[in-house]
Design a protein around this motif. Structure first.
Motif, PDB file in Angstrom:
ATOM      1  N   ILE A 105       4.630  -5.042  -0.667  1.00  0.00           N
ATOM      2  CA  ILE A 105       4.033  -3.697  -0.737  1.00  0.00           C
ATOM      3  C   ILE A 105       5.119  -2.643  -0.769  1.00  0.00           C
ATOM      4  CG2 ILE A 105       2.653  -2.003   0.536  1.00  0.00           C
ATOM      5  CD1 ILE A 105       1.067  -4.446   1.623  1.00  0.00           C
ATOM      6  N   GLU A 106       6.083  -2.872   0.052  1.00  0.00           N
ATOM      7  CA  GLU A 106       7.158  -1.882   0.077  1.00  0.00           C
ATOM      8  C   GLU A 106       7.835  -1.790  -1.277  1.00  0.00           C
ATOM      9  OE1 GLU A 106       9.850  -2.676   3.274  1.00  0.00           O
ATOM     10  OE2 GLU A 106       8.160  -2.724   4.698  1.00  0.00           O
ATOM     11  N   GLU A 107       8.044  -2.927  -1.824  1.00  0.00           N
ATOM     12  CA  GLU A 107       8.643  -2.961  -3.163  1.00  0.00           C
ATOM     13  C   GLU A 107       7.835  -2.113  -4.129  1.00  0.00           C
ATOM     14  OE1 GLU A 107      12.195  -4.573  -3.593  1.00  0.00           O
ATOM     15  OE2 GLU A 107      10.920  -4.447  -5.353  1.00  0.00           O
ATOM     16  N   ALA A 108       6.549  -2.361  -4.069  1.00  0.00           N
ATOM     17  CA  ALA A 108       5.684  -1.637  -5.004  1.00  0.00           C
ATOM     18  C   ALA A 108       5.761  -0.143  -4.767  1.00  0.00           C
ATOM     19  CB  ALA A 108       4.245  -2.136  -4.855  1.00  0.00           C
ATOM     20  N   GLU A 109       5.743   0.178  -3.513  1.00  0.00           N
ATOM     21  CA  GLU A 109       5.801   1.615  -3.212  1.00  0.00           C
ATOM     22  C   GLU A 109       7.101   2.216  -3.675  1.00  0.00           C
ATOM     23  OE1 GLU A 109       3.030   1.671   0.781  1.00  0.00           O
ATOM     24  OE2 GLU A 109       5.082   2.446   0.858  1.00  0.00           O
ATOM     25  N   ARG A 110       8.127   1.488  -3.413  1.00  0.00           N
ATOM     26  CA  ARG A 110       9.421   2.011  -3.837  1.00  0.00           C
ATOM     27  C   ARG A 110       9.428   2.252  -5.321  1.00  0.00           C
ATOM     28  NH1 ARG A 110      13.196  -2.250  -2.280  1.00  0.00           N
ATOM     29  NH2 ARG A 110      11.758  -2.843  -0.632  1.00  0.00           N
ATOM     30  N   LYS A 111       8.919   1.330  -5.991  1.00  0.00           N
ATOM     31  CA  LYS A 111       8.907   1.485  -7.442  1.00  0.00           C
ATOM     32  C   LYS A 111       8.116   2.711  -7.839  1.00  0.00           C
ATOM     33  CE  LYS A 111       9.735  -3.171  -9.002  1.00  0.00           C
ATOM     34  NZ  LYS A 111       9.131  -4.411  -9.461  1.00  0.00           N
ATOM     35  N   LYS A 112       6.989   2.839  -7.175  1.00  0.00           N
ATOM     36  CA  LYS A 112       6.160   3.991  -7.505  1.00  0.00           C
ATOM     37  C   LYS A 112       6.910   5.275  -7.239  1.00  0.00           C
ATOM     38  CE  LYS A 112       1.517   2.237  -6.699  1.00  0.00           C
ATOM     39  NZ  LYS A 112       0.469   2.199  -5.688  1.00  0.00           N
TER      40      LYS A 112
END
Lengths: 1105, 139
Positions: free
Chosen positions: A600-607
């Motif tokens: 999830i963090e990864e995804a958020e970071r990407k966002k």
């Protein structure tokens, strides 16, 4: 000539019977016509004598009265017509009395039948025509057909006589007893000519001229009778030969109209001889008999006692496919099979079989017989065996083993050198002398014995040894072949039987009954030992120990297996249950959670990163001032928004107590000065501020601004100006304006300083100023605040000049003019927008040429390309289709000015139906294909089940592959075909269906259509000689339009042997896209013939042909 | 066609008869339900208070072995249970239950089996039962 007799052709009576002498014909005198039986079946064997009613087997007469469609009455009636001499004859002798028949029998020949007495009373000119009819109706239960008289009568139910109980009635109505098959009143009958009163061969009565009396004259049958009325000397001479015997009529095939049991269509096959059949398989029998017809039932029977096959087979034939039409076929097949067998022997795989029709219970009898035989054999064998055992037991007592060995078996011993090779196996031996004499070779034996499983054939000086691995096999071979196997002798040139000698393995002793038993190595026979046991145990203890040993072995094995399966297995399984390890589970869960979080963090970071890139614009990078500042200062575009925003800013100014010039002008001409000055002052102030800040602002900007400001003010205050053309810098307005500046305490935000690399204008620049021709509206746009106005005023010297009446007046007008202008502009813009929304094509000015009113113009032709801009359906291809009404879909329909029918909203209240429809469409094409195939197979199966070609079940396979498409108005031409869902490239879309016509017809139709005014061509060529015409009849594929840059192509494929036109997609097609393909018309030379193309593609050729 | 009278070994026949009577399975059950003489016994050979059957001991030992395995490799429990259990089974079974004879509570299964089978008592029991089966006329 059919088998039916009396078939209403009076001129040609069938059979050898001829009416020779019409005049003298007398029903009772003429011989009974020998009518051939209509149903002599060829399939009846000769043994059966079909006792047809016309054969008199025993003179008693099997004649029956035939109740058929062709009552013999016709026969006779005809003749009686000419039988004028009958009347005077005393009828009494012909018409029997009430109570009895006077059946006169002709000696030795078939007798004429006699009508029943009661009806005979009715005399008629024509004899008993009437009574014949009536009686035929009343005397009902007489057997209807000849067949019942045949041996097949077993199959038919016994006839029942009406009035059988009452003898009086019985006599009255019947003369034949079908059950007993005799004539009822036979006893009372007597020969017609018993007293020899009449001439033997019949007679006629002749008027004796002398005596004036009727005289009986003997009839001479050989003289041809002639019609007395005729004047001809010789009657019509017939050249037909007298037939002495029956002509065989063709067999009447059995069909649905036939009455009676169908011909036998079952065969029974059983072995002809007693040889042992082991190698025959059912399938070979079946195949052998398959050539006679289609087999519906095949059964082989086995012995209930031994479960061995009896090799008795029952084969039933049937008619293939349509049973209705070919009921005769199975009978024929069976008959053919039997006939074939009768002609030549039935040899299947070397075994003889008998083939017979399954009549009655013959199958059962054969089976029973065979079973009995087998049983007898078995019993015989058993009996033989039984005495053996007691004797063998008896021999137990004696210590010397019984060896009733016939010497011949042990005569032969293997030569020593072969012993090793043979290795104690059984073999068959043929002596060398024998071989040598006849010139037999090993190869001969190898070939002849190829069916047996020998291991090798040894050629030795003493002879040939055929070694078998298996003693049984060796014995088997010997029993079968020895004495029966024949080889062609080279010496004698005749087949010679060969006898094999069996050389058994060394340690086998032949038993009395031809077998061999292995002897144990222990040759001394113990008290327990019999010659028939393999292992012998000396003592009981030995036996016990051996048993125990076995048991223990098995026990250990069993325990191991048990442990493994019952104990270890389940335990392991249970132990592996994750719930046993809570610690591990926890760990795993933790890990999972962590991994999830990480993801999830990864995804958020990407966002976030993505978001951030958006913000990389100038203001964020460089701007340090507040955002609110920017927002206020931002004027996005020159659009309606602008107008509104400007109007809002105008309002703002209003709210700040600044009235628009016009209002002020209206109120108080004197106070005109104030307002501009106020504005000016403000503007000036703002401008001063800005000036200080925007030091590096380009001078041109300033100048422009000033100019514009000036001009703006001028417009507002100038009286002279009437036209909106603003650019005549006049300073009058500015002079007129003297402003008393209302100081504002608070400096509006946008005047505040901002941090930027380059100086920025307070208000964003309007692009209008860069236009070549600036109109009043643009100008008004530029003036943003009081400062601008003050500058403008200054430029135009508004402050100095005094507004005159004229000027004021002009000001009003100009204001109105400007407002009007603005409105016009607005309307125009809106109109264009809506037009664009509706038609996706801007309105072509061409259309407005003329006086302005279409009605006034009169009728004129509007070219097609212009039509696209006002007719909604004539839009470009590439625009998605809007007129296709998709039920229930929530599409944004038009803009606020296109009437959104409430009907559409109502439709969308039913979303479920639409969803289901759309869901269906989304199913994969592969599934579709599979289900279509299955459906097709289903249809085929049903069609096969029905048997007949039915129109109802004709399935156009290509229909199944059709993609969802629909027709709607088209941009190219009138109607077009649109894809409802996206179609992948190279997929089949639809079939071009229409009338299939020949080339010539097509040409004719083409001309006719042109003459009738059907300008469109729907003729599609399949091949050189065939054309599909979809003009009047066809599928919706006819709506596909032409395009020089097509999305589809047409191919000709063969389905079910027929050629069809199919449309395939050339490329991926989006939903709601119009399908097009290249018509491939021939290029026309004649310019008038050429049809323009409206496809609108890039590489459009301009013409269809 | 003549046939050979082939008779089977009478010992085998009687063994079959024995089995058919049910004695065989009885024996098996008895053996497996015997009390296990565990190695943790005191040297004087007294039984422990908890007398565990052979079956139970085997099960326990197996469970322990499996747990050891899982400890070494935790992923085992997450894999397909059926196949993993089959594999483990095979491992345990081969080489005369080698795996079971390792570790803490090792059990020497094969030895035990051999012991029991060679037990004279057992043999005597079998013989006595056999006597009843085999007809006396064979004497």
């Amino acid at each position: 000539m059919s088998g039916y007799y009396g078939h209403s052709n009076p001129h040609h009576p069938p059979g050898p019977y001829r009416y020779r002498n019409n005049a003298t014909n007398n029903r009772y005198q003429r011989p009974e016509p020998i009518r051939p039986t209509p149903a002599i079946s060829r399939y009846q064997t000769d043994s059966e004598q079909s006792a047809s009613r016309y054969n008199s087997i025993n003179g008693n007469g099997a004649t029956q009265h035939r109740q058929s469609r062709y009552p013999p009455s016709q026969h006779h009636s005809h003749n009686t017509r000419y039988d004028q001499t009958r009347q005077p004859v005393d009828n009494q002798s012909y018409h029997p009395t009430n109570t009895s028949y006077a059946r006169t029998l002709r000696e030795g020949t078939t007798k004429p039948w006699v009508r029943s007495s009661s009806y005979s009373k009715q005399e008629s000119r024509y004899g008993n025509e009437k009574p014949l009819h009536t009686s035929s109706r009343l005397s009902n239960p007489l057997p209807k057909r000849t067949l019942s008289m045949t041996s097949k009568g077993d199959l038919r139910p016994k006839p029942e006589l009406r009035y059988a109980e009452d003898p009086a009635l019985n006599n009255k109505y019947h003369y034949f007893n079908p059950t007993l098959k005799t004539l009822i009143n036979k006893d009372e009958m007597h020969h017609w000519n018993a007293k020899k009163k009449f001439p033997q061969m019949g007679y006629i009565t002749v008027q004796d001229p002398i005596q004036q009396k009727q005289v009986l004259v003997s009839r001479i049958p050989d003289i041809k009778s002639r019609d007395p009325r005729s004047t001809k000397e010789h009657g019509p001479s017939s050249h037909r030969k007298l037939r002495e015997e029956l002509t065989l009529t063709s067999r009447v095939p059995f069909d649905k109209f036939s009455v009676g049991p169908p011909p036998i269509c079952e065969l029974v096959i059983y072995p002809a001889d007693d040889t042992n059949i082991t190698t025959i398989q059912d399938i070979s029998i079946k195949n052998y008999f398959r050539k006679f017809g289609t087999i519906s039932h095949f059964e082989s029977f086995s012995d209930p006692n031994s479960a061995l096959p009896l090799h008795i087979y029952l084969i039933k034939y049937t008619s293939p496919n349509d049973k209705l039409n070919n009921l005769d076929l199975p009978g024929k097949s069976a008959y053919e099979a039997v006939k074939d067998f009768n002609k030549k022997e039935c040899l299947i795989l070397g075994h003889h079989f008998n083939v017979i029709l399954n009549k009655g219970k013959i199958l059962q009898t054969i089976k029973d017989k065979t079973i009995d035989e087998n049983l007898k054999k078995v019993n015989a064998l058993n009996k033989d065996k039984l005495p053996a055992t007691p004797t063998s037991k008896a021999s137990l007592d004696s210590t010397i083993p019984d060896k009733p060995i016939t010497s011949k078996w042990l005569d032969r011993r293997l030569p020593n050198d072969l012993v090793r090779i043979v290795n104690n196996k059984a073999c068959l031996f043929v002596p060398k002398t024998f071989l040598f004499f006849h010139g037999f070779r090993i190869e001969d034996f190898k070939y002849k014995l190829r069916r047996y499983r020998y291991s090798r054939v040894l050629n030795h000086a003493t002879g040939i040894y055929i070694v078998f691995n298996d003693l049984k096999e060796c014995q088997n071979c010997r029993n079968i072949e020895s004495g029966k196997l024949t080889l062609l002798s080279r010496k004698l040139h005749a087949p010679i039987e060969i006898k094999f000698v069996l050389i058994p393995p060394v340690d086998t002793l032949p038993t009395r009954f031809g077998g061999f038993d292995r002897t144990s190595s222990v040759t001394n026979t113990s008290s327990k030992g019999t010659t028939t046991i393999v292992k012998t145990y000396n003592t009981r203890t030995e036996l016990l120990e051996a048993t125990v040993q076995y048991i223990l072995e098995d026990l250990s094995k069993a325990i191991n297996i048990d442990i493994k399966r019952r104990l270890i297995g389940p335990t392991v399984f249970d132990t592996l249950n994750p719930s046993n390890y809570p610690a591990l589970m926890e760990e795993k869960k933790l890990r999972e959670r962590e991994s999830k979080k990480a993801a999830i963090e990864e995804a958020e970071r990407k966002k976030k990163e993505e978001v951030k890139t958006q913000d990389f614009d100038i203001f964020k990078l460089y701007g340090g001032y507040s955002r609110s500042n920017l927002k206020k200062r931002r004027y996005s575009q020159v659009s309606s928004d602008n107008i509104s925003s400007i109007s809002s800013t105008n309002k703002k100014r209003l709210t700040k107590g600044i009235k628009p010039m016009a209002h002020i002008l209206n109120e108080d001409t004197g106070s005109k000065e104030t307002t501009p000055t106020i504005e000016l002052s403000q503007g000036v102030e703002g401008y001063d501020d800005i000036e200080e800040l925007a030091s590096s602002a380009s001078s041109s900007e300033d100048e422009n601004e000033l100019l514009e400001e000036d001009e703006d003010i001028e417009m507002k205050s100038e009286s002279e100006l009437t036209s909106p053309e603003p650019i005549h810098g006049q300073k009058i307005a500015i002079e007129a304006a003297t402003a008393e500046v209302e100081q504002e305490d608070i400096i509006p935000e946008w005047y505040k300083p901002s941090m930027a690399e380059y100086p920025e204008t307070v208000f964003p620049e309007s692009p209008a100023i860069f236009k070549k021709s600036i109109d009043i509206l643009d100008f008004q746009e530029v003036i943003k605040d009081t400062e601008d106005i003050s500058i403008l005023q200054e430029l135009l010297d508004a402050n100095e000049t005094k507004p005159t009446e004229e000027m004021k007046h002009a000001g009003c007008i100009s204001e109105y003019a400007i407002w009007k202008y603005r409105e016009n502009e607005k309307n125009l813009r809106l109109t264009n927008e809506w037009h664009l929304n509706l038609n996706e094509v801007p309105f072509d000015v061409e259309l407005t040429k003329g006086k302005g009113s279409f009605k006034a113009e009169g009728f004129r032709k509007i070219p097609d390309n212009l039509k696209a801009c006002y007719l909604p359906h004539r839009r470009k291809l590439n625009q998605p289709l809007n007129t296709v009404n998709q039920h229930g879909s929530d599409r944004p329909t038009g803009n606020k000015f296109t009437p959104e029918p409430s009907a559409r909203r109502e439709e969308s209240n039913d979303p479920d139906a639409s969803e289901s429809v759309s869901i269906q469409e989304i199913s994969s094409s592969r599934d579709n294909r599979a289900s279509n195939r299955r459906f097709q197979q289903n249809i085929e199966a049903q069609r096969a089940a029905i048997g007949a070609e039915s129109d109802l079940l004709s399935l156009n396979q290509l229909n199944k592959r059709k993609k969802p498409v629909t027709f709607a108005r088209s941009a190219i031409h009138n109607w077009g075909l649109y894809a409802l869902e996206p179609i992948a490239a190279k997929e089949m879309i639809i079939e071009y269906v229409g009338e299939s016509i020949r080339q010539a017809v097509a040409e004719m139709r083409e001309r006719r259509y042109l003459k009738n005014g059907i300008g469109s061509s729907y003729l599609f060529r399949v091949d050189e000689n065939n054309v599909i015409d979809a003009t009047k009849k066809g599928g919706i594929a006819r709506f596909i339009n032409h395009c020089c840059d097509p999305s589809c192509t047409a191919k000709i494929i063969k389905v079910g042997g027929r050629r069809r036109i199919v449309i395939y997609a050339l490329r991926d097609i989006a939903a709601n896209e119009e399908l097009t393909y290249d018509y491939k018309f021939e290029r026309e030379i004649d310019a008038e013939e050429r049809l323009p193309c409206h496809c609108g593609s890039v590489n459009c050729k301009g013409f269809l042909n | 066609m003549s046939t050979i009278n082939v008779q089977t070994d009478p010992a085998k026949e009687f063994a079959e008869a024995f089995k058919k009577q049910g004695y065989f399975d009885q024996l098996k059950r008895e053996i497996l339900s015997k009390n296990w003489k565990s190695n943790n016994d005191d040297d004087d050979g007294t039984n422990t208070t908890t007398s565990v059957t052979v079956e139970q001991t085997i099960k326990n030992k197996v469970a322990d072995s499996v747990k050891d395995m899982v400890d070494k490799d935790p992923n085992l429990i997450f894999k397909n249970r059926g196949t993993t259990s089959a594999l483990i089974e095979a491992q345990l079974f081969k080489d005369d239950y080698k795996k079971l004879s390792e570790g803490d509570n090792k059990i020497l299964l094969t030895d035990f089996i051999q012991q029991t089978l060679n037990d004279q008592e057992l043999t005597d029991g079998i013989i006595s039962k056999l006597e009843s089966i085999i007809p006396d006329d064979k004497k």
